[in-house]
Design a protein around this motif. Structure first.
Motif, PDB file in Angstrom:
ATOM      1  N   PHE A  45       0.826  -1.214   0.000  1.00 17.47           N
ATOM      2  CA  PHE A  45       0.000   0.000   0.000  1.00 17.47           C
ATOM      3  C   PHE A  45       0.858   1.261   0.000  1.00 17.47           C
ATOM      4  N   ILE A  46       2.059   1.169   0.546  1.00 15.67           N
ATOM      5  CA  ILE A  46       2.970   2.315   0.507  1.00 15.67           C
ATOM      6  C   ILE A  46       3.383   2.596  -0.933  1.00 15.67           C
ATOM      7  N   TRP A  47       3.763   1.527  -1.647  1.00 14.26           N
ATOM      8  CA  TRP A  47       4.111   1.679  -3.055  1.00 14.26           C
ATOM      9  C   TRP A  47       2.912   2.125  -3.885  1.00 14.26           C
ATOM     10  N   LEU A  48       1.741   1.533  -3.580  1.00 15.31           N
ATOM     11  CA  LEU A  48       0.527   1.894  -4.321  1.00 15.31           C
ATOM     12  C   LEU A  48       0.207   3.373  -4.161  1.00 15.31           C
ATOM     13  N   ASN A  49       0.376   3.890  -2.950  1.00 17.58           N
ATOM     14  CA  ASN A  49       0.117   5.298  -2.688  1.00 17.58           C
ATOM     15  C   ASN A  49       1.001   6.185  -3.562  1.00 17.58           C
ATOM     16  N   ALA A  50       2.309   5.876  -3.604  1.00 13.52           N
ATOM     17  CA  ALA A  50       3.236   6.671  -4.418  1.00 13.52           C
ATOM     18  C   ALA A  50       2.892   6.570  -5.901  1.00 13.52           C
ATOM     19  N   ILE A  51       2.543   5.365  -6.342  1.00 13.25           N
ATOM     20  CA  ILE A  51       2.207   5.158  -7.759  1.00 13.25           C
ATOM     21  C   ILE A  51       0.950   5.944  -8.136  1.00 13.25           C
ATOM     22  N   LEU A  52      -0.049   5.941  -7.248  1.00 15.28           N
ATOM     23  CA  LEU A  52      -1.287   6.671  -7.530  1.00 15.28           C
ATOM     24  C   LEU A  52      -1.047   8.178  -7.575  1.00 15.28           C
ATOM     25  N   MET A  53      -0.181   8.673  -6.700  1.00 14.02           N
ATOM     26  CA  MET A  53       0.135  10.102  -6.724  1.00 14.02           C
ATOM     27  C   MET A  53       0.859  10.475  -8.020  1.00 14.02           C
ATOM     28  N   LEU A  54       1.769   9.617  -8.457  1.00 11.49           N
ATOM     29  CA  LEU A  54       2.471   9.860  -9.723  1.00 11.49           C
ATOM     30  C   LEU A  54       1.500   9.773 -10.899  1.00 11.49           C
ATOM     31  N   ALA A  55       0.581   8.806 -10.841  1.00 10.39           N
ATOM     32  CA  ALA A  55      -0.415   8.674 -11.911  1.00 10.39           C
ATOM     33  C   ALA A  55      -1.304   9.914 -11.965  1.00 10.39           C
ATOM     34  N   MET A 113       9.846  15.370  -5.468  1.00 10.23           N
ATOM     35  CA  MET A 113      10.727  15.244  -4.310  1.00 10.23           C
ATOM     36  C   MET A 113       9.954  14.756  -3.097  1.00 10.23           C
ATOM     37  N   ILE A 114       8.775  15.324  -2.865  1.00 12.04           N
ATOM     38  CA  ILE A 114       8.014  14.942  -1.672  1.00 12.04           C
ATOM     39  C   ILE A 114       7.475  13.523  -1.802  1.00 12.04           C
ATOM     40  N   ILE A 115       7.072  13.126  -3.005  1.00 12.34           N
ATOM     41  CA  ILE A 115       6.599  11.752  -3.207  1.00 12.34           C
ATOM     42  C   ILE A 115       7.731  10.763  -2.949  1.00 12.34           C
ATOM     43  N   GLY A 116       8.913  11.053  -3.503  1.00 10.91           N
ATOM     44  CA  GLY A 116      10.054  10.157  -3.340  1.00 10.91           C
ATOM     45  C   GLY A 116      10.526  10.069  -1.898  1.00 10.91           C
ATOM     46  N   PHE A 117      10.617  11.219  -1.229  1.00  8.92           N
ATOM     47  CA  PHE A 117      11.094  11.214   0.154  1.00  8.92           C
ATOM     48  C   PHE A 117      10.119  10.491   1.060  1.00  8.92           C
ATOM     49  N   ARG A 118       8.814  10.766   0.901  1.00  5.66           N
ATOM     50  CA  ARG A 118       7.813  10.095   1.727  1.00  5.66           C
ATOM     51  C   ARG A 118       7.830   8.591   1.485  1.00  5.66           C
ATOM     52  N   LEU A 119       8.017   8.192   0.235  1.00  2.41           N
ATOM     53  CA  LEU A 119       8.065   6.767  -0.095  1.00  2.41           C
ATOM     54  C   LEU A 119       9.198   6.086   0.662  1.00  2.41           C
ATOM     55  N   ILE A 120      10.389   6.680   0.633  1.00  2.08           N
ATOM     56  CA  ILE A 120      11.558   6.078   1.284  1.00  2.08           C
ATOM     57  C   ILE A 120      11.377   6.015   2.799  1.00  2.08           C
ATOM     58  N   VAL A 121      10.914   7.114   3.405  1.00  2.00           N
ATOM     59  CA  VAL A 121      10.726   7.143   4.863  1.00  2.00           C
ATOM     60  C   VAL A 121       9.693   6.107   5.295  1.00  2.00           C
TER      61      VAL A 121
END
Length: 250
Positions: free
Chosen positions: A17-27, A199-207
């Motif tokens: 779900f963490i990955w899905l969240n980032a993917i949906l934001m990018l989409a 930047m915020i999507i990537g940083f949040r994903l990693i954290v």
């Protein structure tokens, strides 16, 4: 970044779900043509989502948690039903004050006649915008889904107490608000909303991936704690680990 740290970034069932969240934001940005500033606004709005979900988690622990886990010597304002109104007053007052500064930063994204002090009106206006509302729903879905997967379905609510649970949201919202504000300044000075959003999507994903891995893997958690002790020069190793545990999402 060593192999152990990289292992936290590998997609798997526990972090799906963490990955899905980032993917949906990018989409949303690249497929559905969301304004990049919407991503930054959405992460501010996620603070409210986290707070509402946390109230539900506290209530579930009070009603269905194992009462034998509560130490009578530690019964205080953080135990029992009093914890909920205390959390609401403390947490949402923090959000209210912070929102005034956020709306001052948002500038053209909110009606000028509202002003930064019209917190409820500004949130209502932002959520009336289609792309902001869709981003808000995306974050709400991912947070609710993670709560069910990590907290409800495994019965974690039976193995914790309100005192232990109370402080969990604070480190997460501190990190995301800091990054969102930094991203906004980056966008302002670099004039690149897209770069700030990515930047915020990537940083949040990693954290989030690191915190998720630490909550599932004791060895990985120990490695992070050791790095904290080394970098921050903590003297009390046991207290460092307890503090870290209190912020891990379950």
């Amino acid at each position: 970044m060593n192999t152990n740290l990289l292992s936290a970034l590998v997609p798997n069932f526990s972090n799906a779900f963490i990955w899905l969240n980032a993917i949906l934001m990018l989409a949303g940005i690249f497929v559905f043509d969301w304004n990049p500033e919407v991503v930054i606004v959405a992460y501010f709005l996620e603070t409210i989502i986290i707070g509402v979900i946390h109230i539900c988690k506290l209530l579930i622990v009070i009603l269905y948690g194992d009462k034998h886990l509560i130490d009578p010597s530690e019964q205080n304002i953080f135990s029992g039903f009093t914890v909920i109104p205390f959390f609401i007053l403390h947490y949402f007052f923090f959000i209210f004050v912070q929102s005034i500064f956020i709306f001052e930063m948002l500038g053209d994204l909110i009606p000028k006649e509202n002003g930064s002090f019209n917190v409820f009106g500004n949130y209502a206006y932002l959520l009336s915008q289609h792309d902001v509302f869709m981003a808000f729903l995306t974050l709400a879905f991912s947070n609710v889904a993670m709560t069910f997967k990590n907290f409800i379905l495994p019965g974690e609510f039976r193995r914790t107490t309100t005192s232990k649970l109370y402080f969990q949201p604070y480190v997460r919202i501190f990190i995301q608000q800091f990054v969102a504000i930094f991203a906004w300044f980056f966008m302002f000075f670099a004039s690149s909303a897209m770069a700030a959003a990515l930047m915020i999507i990537g940083f949040r994903l990693i954290v989030d991936l690191f915190l998720n891995k630490a909550s599932m893997d004791k060895d990985f958690k120990a490695m992070l704690v050791n790095r904290l002790k080394k970098n921050q020069k903590f003297e009390d190793a046991e207290q460092t680990e307890k503090s870290f545990d209190s912020f891990l999402e379950k």
